[in-house]
Design an enzyme around this catalytic site. Structure first.
Site, short mmCIF file in Angstrom:
data_model
loop_
_atom_site.label_atom_id
_atom_site.label_comp_id
_atom_site.label_asym_id
_atom_site.label_seq_id
_atom_site.Cartn_x
_atom_site.Cartn_y
_atom_site.Cartn_z
N ARG A 1 16.06 51.37 84.87
CA ARG A 1 15.90 51.71 84.48
C ARG A 1 14.69 52.11 84.74
O ARG A 1 13.19 51.71 85.17
CB ARG A 1 15.56 50.28 83.50
CG ARG A 1 16.99 50.50 82.59
CD ARG A 1 16.91 48.43 82.06
NE ARG A 1 15.34 48.71 80.83
CZ ARG A 1 15.29 47.58 80.45
NH1 ARG A 1 16.68 45.91 80.12
NH2 ARG A 1 13.87 46.72 80.35
N ARG B 1 9.36 39.15 68.93
CA ARG B 1 8.89 39.21 70.52
C ARG B 1 7.22 38.76 69.98
O ARG B 1 6.67 39.04 70.80
CB ARG B 1 8.91 40.43 70.94
CG ARG B 1 9.72 40.55 72.06
CD ARG B 1 9.64 41.93 72.81
NE ARG B 1 10.28 42.42 73.84
CZ ARG B 1 10.97 42.74 74.52
NH1 ARG B 1 11.79 42.42 74.11
NH2 ARG B 1 11.01 42.47 76.14
N ARG C 1 4.68 45.01 81.23
CA ARG C 1 5.46 44.38 80.49
C ARG C 1 5.14 42.78 80.48
O ARG C 1 6.15 41.59 79.73
CB ARG C 1 6.80 44.55 80.72
CG ARG C 1 7.24 46.33 80.20
CD ARG C 1 8.94 46.59 81.07
NE ARG C 1 10.04 45.65 80.76
CZ ARG C 1 10.89 45.45 81.64
NH1 ARG C 1 10.69 46.54 82.32
NH2 ARG C 1 11.76 44.90 81.44
N ARG D 1 16.89 45.34 89.56
CA ARG D 1 18.14 45.65 88.75
C ARG D 1 19.17 47.35 88.99
O ARG D 1 18.23 47.66 88.69
CB ARG D 1 16.94 45.42 87.29
CG ARG D 1 18.33 45.35 85.79
CD ARG D 1 18.16 45.40 85.16
NE ARG D 1 17.00 45.24 84.30
CZ ARG D 1 16.41 45.08 83.79
NH1 ARG D 1 16.58 43.87 82.28
NH2 ARG D 1 15.37 45.17 83.35
N LYS E 1 17.66 36.79 80.33
CA LYS E 1 18.16 36.64 78.92
C LYS E 1 19.18 37.65 78.83
O LYS E 1 20.57 36.86 78.07
CB LYS E 1 17.08 36.97 78.08
CG LYS E 1 15.66 36.43 77.46
CD LYS E 1 14.83 36.81 77.38
CE LYS E 1 14.35 38.25 77.20
NZ LYS E 1 13.68 39.03 78.28
#
Ligand code: AP5
Length: 219
Positions: free
Chosen positions: A160, A88, A171, A127, A13
């Site tokens: 992260r 969300r 998550r 990531r 996203k």
């Protein structure tokens, strides 16, 4: 235009929102980025949000809606917006409709990015983000040329804290239980809902994203 990007953690996203806004203008509003900034600055919101984020749980709706209301109040009401990671929950979606109605706006487009879970886990584990300019890389798909160093500004690249395997699992569960129901919610909303496969190279996802929005196809 007000666009909402829906989709699970790691689907791309943020990557797609930044590309679109860099090319056509408008404002990219990522509640995740705003919350991480609040955590770094040690604000009251950041202190309250940190514990939820570390576990991969959602930050309470009221805090998020206050954050969005404050942010929108500083913006020109003509500016196009791409929401990334917000709303969300159904409560956030209903809250957003109310906030937008106050400035005679509404959600125009909802784009759902889709990818299988094994792909999401691979993307999240690889990531790395630059602490200085925010650029996002991926060790598996888009590795930085020098290890640990941003290819754009030479700043340090970090993982992260919520991209650790246990937090990622939570998550993904939280997405399925609290956010995925928004797809059904927006199916009966005046906004138009489109689905885009995120299992293709970044440029191809961008082309499909723009086609879904009905805007120019040059990347
Ligand atoms: P947030 O920051 O919003 O995280 P998220 O929604 O889980 O999404 P991500 O940022 O992890 O993924 P993305 O889809 O943007 O993927 P990206 O483009 O980076 O939220 C973090 C936390 O904050 C939440 O857990 C919650 O606690 C809190 N929070 C935030 N908003 C909230 C809200 N509204 N309400 C309550 N709580 C909230 O891409 C991922 C990786 O894949 C990158 O390395 C990228 O380079 C790579 N990649 C992207 N596209 C491709 C592709 N096509 N092929 C190969 N690799 C790709």
């Amino acid at each position: 235009m007000v666009v909402i990007l829906l989709g699970p953690p790691g689907v791309g996203k943020g990557t797609q929102a930044v590309r679109l806004i860099d090319s056509v203008g408008g404002e990219h509003i990522s509640t995740g980025d705003l919350l991480r900034e609040a955590c770094r600055d040690g604000t009251d919101l950041g202190l309250e949000a940190q514990g939820f984020m570390d576990k991969g749980d959602l930050v309470p709706d009221l805090l998020i809606l206050d954050l969005i209301r404050d942010h929108l109040s500083t913006m020109d009401s003509e500016t196009s917006i791409v929401f990334d990671g917000f709303p969300r929950t159904i409560a956030q979606a209903e809250g957003l409709d109310g906030v937008l109605l106050d400035v005679t706006r509404g959600v125009n487009e909802v784009v759902v990015f889709e990818a299988p879970e094994d792909e999401l886990i691979k993307r999240l584990s690889g990531r790395r983000s630059c602490t200085d300019c925010g650029a996002v890389f991926n060790l598996h798909f888009d590795p930085p040329t020098s290890e640990g160093e941003c290819g754009r500004c030479a700043g340090p690249l970090v993982q992260r804290s919520d991209d650790q395997p246990d937090t990622v699992k939570n998550r993904l569960r939280v997405y399925e239980s609290q956010t995925a129901p928004l797809i059904e919610h927006y199916s009966s909303h005046p906004a138009s809902l489109k689905r885009v496969s995120a299992v293709q190279p970044v440029n191809d996802v961008q082309l499909a994203f723009r086609a879904a929005l009905g805007i120019g196809l040059t990347v």
